[in-house]
Design a protein around this motif. Structure first.
Motif, short mmCIF file in Angstrom:
data_model
loop_
_atom_site.label_atom_id
_atom_site.label_comp_id
_atom_site.label_asym_id
_atom_site.label_seq_id
_atom_site.Cartn_x
_atom_site.Cartn_y
_atom_site.Cartn_z
N UNK A 101 -7.10 100.02 -26.40
CA UNK A 101 -8.37 100.21 -25.69
C UNK A 101 -9.19 101.39 -26.19
N UNK A 102 -8.56 102.31 -26.92
CA UNK A 102 -9.32 103.42 -27.50
C UNK A 102 -8.68 103.82 -28.82
N UNK A 103 -9.31 104.74 -29.50
CA UNK A 103 -8.81 105.16 -30.82
C UNK A 103 -8.23 106.56 -30.82
N UNK A 104 -7.89 107.05 -29.64
CA UNK A 104 -7.34 108.39 -29.53
C UNK A 104 -5.97 108.46 -30.21
N UNK A 105 -5.73 109.56 -30.90
CA UNK A 105 -4.46 109.77 -31.58
C UNK A 105 -3.29 109.61 -30.61
N UNK A 106 -3.42 110.17 -29.43
CA UNK A 106 -2.35 110.09 -28.42
C UNK A 106 -2.02 108.64 -28.09
N UNK A 107 -3.02 107.81 -27.88
CA UNK A 107 -2.80 106.40 -27.54
C UNK A 107 -2.11 105.66 -28.68
N UNK A 108 -2.56 105.89 -29.89
CA UNK A 108 -1.99 105.22 -31.06
C UNK A 108 -0.55 105.66 -31.27
N UNK A 109 -0.31 106.96 -31.21
CA UNK A 109 1.06 107.47 -31.37
C UNK A 109 1.99 106.89 -30.31
N UNK A 110 1.56 106.92 -29.05
CA UNK A 110 2.41 106.40 -27.97
C UNK A 110 2.69 104.91 -28.15
N UNK A 111 1.71 104.16 -28.58
CA UNK A 111 1.90 102.72 -28.78
C UNK A 111 3.04 102.46 -29.78
N UNK A 112 2.96 103.08 -30.95
CA UNK A 112 3.96 102.82 -31.99
C UNK A 112 5.29 103.50 -31.70
N UNK A 113 5.27 104.69 -31.14
CA UNK A 113 6.51 105.41 -30.85
C UNK A 113 7.31 104.72 -29.75
N UNK A 114 6.63 104.15 -28.76
CA UNK A 114 7.31 103.53 -27.62
C UNK A 114 7.75 102.09 -27.88
N UNK A 115 7.22 101.45 -28.91
CA UNK A 115 7.53 100.04 -29.14
C UNK A 115 8.40 99.78 -30.36
N UNK A 116 8.42 100.73 -31.30
CA UNK A 116 9.16 100.52 -32.55
C UNK A 116 10.08 101.70 -32.81
N UNK A 117 11.26 101.40 -33.32
CA UNK A 117 12.22 102.46 -33.63
C UNK A 117 11.79 103.22 -34.88
N UNK A 118 12.41 104.37 -35.10
CA UNK A 118 12.14 105.14 -36.33
C UNK A 118 12.43 104.29 -37.56
N UNK A 119 13.50 103.53 -37.49
CA UNK A 119 13.89 102.69 -38.63
C UNK A 119 12.84 101.62 -38.93
N UNK A 120 12.32 100.99 -37.87
CA UNK A 120 11.27 99.97 -38.06
C UNK A 120 10.01 100.59 -38.66
N UNK A 121 9.64 101.76 -38.16
CA UNK A 121 8.44 102.43 -38.66
C UNK A 121 8.64 102.95 -40.08
#
Length: 153
Positions: free
Chosen positions: A91-111
């Motif tokens: 819904x927005x392009x804020x760094x916090x939103x983007x980071x939370x999206x990827x950090x909460x849905x994908x493991x370090x290994x996947x990323x």
């Protein structure tokens, strides 16, 4: 014919979805179907199930922003190769939103399996999310930057 507690018929909902697929605007559909634009949007939202995550992150990603509802800027991520499937719309392009999206849905290994990310010139957060990815500045953004520099000189 009509769901209990609702006023719009199943046939009307099917018609709305058909017209939306044809590219008719929500206000245009509302005018044709004699209902409100908010009803059209609600019907479309109910029919579309956005996945909270893709099964596997593509090796090559594209990040960009786009103007969305009420002229706000939203974020989109898609597969940079082949299918160009959408990975995420935020819904927005804020760094916090983007980071939370990827950090909460994908493991370090996947990323860490992501090999490259195509970005604009405002993507300082990428290395923290995708540690092994090459960061590639999109050619559109480079041409835009050069164009602006030439106009100023």
């Amino acid at each position: 014919m009509v769901e209990e507690g609702h006023t719009l018929s199943h046939q009307l909902k099917r018609s709305v979805l058909h017209m939306a697929r044809e590219g008719i605007t929500a206000t245009g559909i509302a005018r044709i179907c004699h209902c409100s634009p908010s009803s059209v949007i609600r019907i479309i939202d109910e029919a579309v199930e956005l996945k909270s995550r893709v099964a596997r992150l593509p090796e090559n990603l594209c990040f960009d922003e786009f103007r969305s509802v009420n002229s706000t800027m939203s974020f989109i991520c898609c597969d940079a190769e082949g299918s160009h499937d959408i990975v995420a719309i935020l819904e927005n392009r804020l760094t916090k939103t983007i980071r939370e999206h990827f950090m909460n849905r994908y493991t370090n290994r996947e990323r860490a399996a992501v090999k490259s990310v195509v970005v604009d010139l405002n993507a300082q957060y990428i290395k923290a999310l995708f540690s092994n990815a090459r960061i590639i500045i999109g050619h559109f953004h480079i041409v835009q930057l050069v164009g602006r520099a030439l106009i100023r000189s």
